[in-house]
Motif scaffolding. Structure first.
Motif: not given
Length: 194
Positions: A13-14, A142-147, A172-178, A181-185
């Motif tokens: 996905l990344l 510093p805000e490149y979400v994939p890295v 990542y949570k703060a910067l990613a547009d979407d 969904p597994r981030l919480k886990d």
């Protein structure tokens, strides 16, 4: 939680989200009679067409166009970076590595190339090199979400440093547009292992 499956899916996905090297970064104009502005607009359009072909799965035609641009304008990293992405997506890791290293010889601060070289280093088990590539990429953007997420995974899963990964998950949570969904886990698991 099956980390191998989830990590593989997340990395895929990344890679898809990291997209392409979004612009030709100043490709020279093919027609000398055009003004510089007209030439740049033309080249942006040609590059954009190749990007659309790549995104629509017409990789053969996209590759041919990027090859032509890379040969014509070897000092421009955009076409070379996209050739690296195409090689990586096709599973030709060595060609991808060569392309991304070629990009860095033109632009040592190319975030997409640094990120993908980090992914390749991680895939081959060279975790210190992966970390260095990711850190260089973050230094350039510093805000490149994939890295950010790639470095978090490296620290958390491969280097066993969940305490260092947790702030990256938060970033990542703060910067990613979407956000995934597994981030919480992932964050829950990292907190439990700290």
């Amino acid at each position: 939680m099956n980390w191998d499956k989830n990590l593989g899916a997340a990395l895929l996905l990344l890679l898809l989200l990291s997209g392409c090297a979004l612009g030709p970064e100043g490709l020279d104009a093919p027609a000398l009679k055009d003004s510089p502005e007209e030439s740049e607009v033309h080249l942006q359009a040609v590059f954009a067409e190749a990007v659309v072909l790549m995104q629509n799965g017409d990789t053969g035609e996209a590759e041919a166009r990027f090859e032509q641009m890379a040969a014509q304008y070897p000092h421009r990293p955009g076409p070379i970076a996209n050739l690296g992405l195409l090689a990586f997506q096709a599973g030709d890791v060595e060609l991808a590595r060569n392309r991304f290293e070629q990009v860095l010889s033109v632009n040592p601060a190319h975030t997409v190339a640094l990120n993908h070289l980090g992914v390749i280093a991680r895939m081959t088990g060279d975790f210190p090199a992966a970390e260095q590539y990711y850190l260089k990429a973050l230094a350039t953007n510093p805000e490149y979400v994939p890295v950010i997420l790639n470095l978090a995974f490296l620290l958390d899963i491969y280097l066993g440093e969940p305490a260092k990964a947790l702030p990256l998950y938060e970033q990542y949570k703060a910067l990613a547009d979407d956000p995934d969904p597994r981030l919480k886990d992932w964050m829950f698991d990292a907190k439990n292992r700290i």
